[in-house]
Design a protein around this motif. Structure first.
Motif, PDB file in Angstrom:
ATOM      1  N   LYS A 102       1.067  -1.166  -0.081  1.00 46.60           N
ATOM      2  CA  LYS A 102       0.150  -0.145  -0.036  1.00 46.60           C
ATOM      3  C   LYS A 102       0.917   1.144  -0.019  1.00 46.60           C
ATOM      4  O   LYS A 102       0.543   2.083  -0.636  1.00 46.60           O
ATOM      5  CB  LYS A 102      -0.886  -0.101   1.039  1.00 46.60           C
ATOM      6  N   TYR A 192     -19.094   6.619  -4.038  1.00 47.67           N
ATOM      7  CA  TYR A 192     -17.837   6.007  -4.547  1.00 47.67           C
ATOM      8  C   TYR A 192     -17.936   5.811  -6.034  1.00 47.67           C
ATOM      9  O   TYR A 192     -16.958   5.648  -6.650  1.00 47.67           O
ATOM     10  CB  TYR A 192     -17.729   4.835  -3.734  1.00 47.67           C
ATOM     11  N   GLN A 206     -11.331  -2.668  -6.639  1.00 45.89           N
ATOM     12  CA  GLN A 206     -10.723  -2.139  -5.464  1.00 45.89           C
ATOM     13  C   GLN A 206     -10.789  -0.387  -5.278  1.00 45.89           C
ATOM     14  O   GLN A 206      -9.994   0.395  -4.891  1.00 45.89           O
ATOM     15  CB  GLN A 206      -9.308  -2.262  -5.515  1.00 45.89           C
ATOM     16  N   ARG A 208     -12.753   1.597  -3.832  1.00 44.21           N
ATOM     17  CA  ARG A 208     -13.146   2.315  -2.692  1.00 44.21           C
ATOM     18  C   ARG A 208     -11.954   2.297  -1.922  1.00 44.21           C
ATOM     19  O   ARG A 208     -11.536   3.406  -1.283  1.00 44.21           O
ATOM     20  CB  ARG A 208     -14.060   1.334  -1.589  1.00 44.21           C
ATOM     21  N   GLN A 209     -10.973   1.243  -2.008  1.00 42.72           N
ATOM     22  CA  GLN A 209      -9.568   1.361  -1.194  1.00 42.72           C
ATOM     23  C   GLN A 209      -8.831   2.539  -2.007  1.00 42.72           C
ATOM     24  O   GLN A 209      -8.133   3.291  -1.130  1.00 42.72           O
ATOM     25  CB  GLN A 209      -8.917   0.151  -1.217  1.00 42.72           C
ATOM     26  N   ARG A 210      -8.849   2.400  -3.199  1.00 42.00           N
ATOM     27  CA  ARG A 210      -7.798   3.546  -3.770  1.00 42.00           C
ATOM     28  C   ARG A 210      -8.432   5.040  -3.678  1.00 42.00           C
ATOM     29  O   ARG A 210      -7.571   5.760  -3.645  1.00 42.00           O
ATOM     30  CB  ARG A 210      -7.881   3.125  -5.331  1.00 42.00           C
ATOM     31  N   LYS A 212      -9.828   6.108  -0.874  1.00 35.64           N
ATOM     32  CA  LYS A 212      -9.370   6.527   0.363  1.00 35.64           C
ATOM     33  C   LYS A 212      -8.119   6.855   0.484  1.00 35.64           C
ATOM     34  O   LYS A 212      -7.749   7.839   1.062  1.00 35.64           O
ATOM     35  CB  LYS A 212      -9.595   5.184   1.252  1.00 35.64           C
ATOM     36  N   PHE A 213      -7.028   6.236  -0.444  1.00 37.63           N
ATOM     37  CA  PHE A 213      -5.701   6.608  -0.407  1.00 37.63           C
ATOM     38  C   PHE A 213      -5.591   8.114  -1.148  1.00 37.63           C
ATOM     39  O   PHE A 213      -5.072   8.956  -0.683  1.00 37.63           O
ATOM     40  CB  PHE A 213      -4.890   5.749  -1.473  1.00 37.63           C
TER      41      PHE A 213
END
Length: 248
Positions: A102, A192, A206, A208-210, A212-213
């Protein structure tokens, strides 16, 4: 008397110039050969480089539409290639690496990468990601300016410039897309799916995770100017994010 016939057109030559060019930068010959086979069968023109120095030379000679970039290479690694490319070129760069971290993903986005994919890769996903990145890069950008005087935020689309409290905030392409999408819908919540389509042109598994970053990076950059800047982008649980404009 025999009339001379007009010379027919070579349609392969006609359409060759319309194909997208992808440069593969990887020191592993097996990976390069596999990627070449995948991309050529999908209609792309391809070229390759085994290190960063060779990549930059070929880039200036050919000017590819997209760069597939490994990180760990001899002579000049992918990190330095990305840094140098971003000094003079907006060409999309997709990092393709065995590093599944990450922290590395965040660092690549900070340097200006457009996408990040880990090895081993799936043929269909590589092609889907490449096509999505190319669609985004060719999408015409409307002219707009968002100004939020109560919080001191100004966003210019033509120059892709963001100013907060009279200080210029340097953003990557993806960070700018997220912030400008939030500004366009402010003060409403942006889900999102909308953010994913704005940044990647589609809803990725992926996403949502990206996102967030990217939000984390934006908050950190705004917060460096004024600690209150870190609170301008608000998470709305299970829904998405919104930009606090101070308008009530």
């Amino acid at each position: 008397m025999t009339l001379s016939q007009p010379v027919g057109a070579d349609l392969d030559e006609l359409y060759a110039g319309q194909r997208s060019r992808v440069m593969i930068v990887d020191d592993d010959p097996d990976t390069t050969l596999l990627l070449k086979q995948i991309l050529r069968s999908a209609g792309f023109d391809v070229l390759s480089a085994a290190n960063g120095i060779e990549a930059l030379k070929k880039y200036h000679a050919v000017t590819p539409d997209l760069v597939l970039l490994d990180l760990m290479m001899p002579e000049m690694d992918g990190w330095e290639v990305l840094r140098q490319l971003r000094q003079f070129s907006p060409t999309p760069v997709m990092v393709l690496t065995a590093i599944n971290s990450k922290e590395t993903l965040v660092d690549c986005f900070q340097l200006g990468a457009d996408d990040y994919l880990t090895k081993p890769f799936y043929r269909g996903e590589v092609l889907a990601r490449i096509n999505a990145v190319l669609r985004r890069s060719r999408r015409p950008q409307p002219a707009y300016r968002y100004a939020f005087p109560k919080i001191g935020l100004i966003i210019e689309s033509q120059s892709r410039e963001v100013r907060y409290k009279d200080e210029r905030i340097p953003l990557t392409v993806k960070e700018f897309e997220v912030l400008s999408t939030l500004a366009r819908h402010a003060p409403e919540v942006v889900d999102y799916l909308t953010l994913s389509e704005a940044v990647w042109g589609q809803d990725l598994p992926q996403a949502r995770q990206r996102i967030k970053f990217l939000i984390y990076l934006l908050r950190r950059k705004l917060g460096r100017v004024d600690p209150a800047g870190a609170d301008l982008i608000v998470n709305v649980d299970r829904l998405g994010y919104k930009l606090e404009t101070g308008e009530g």
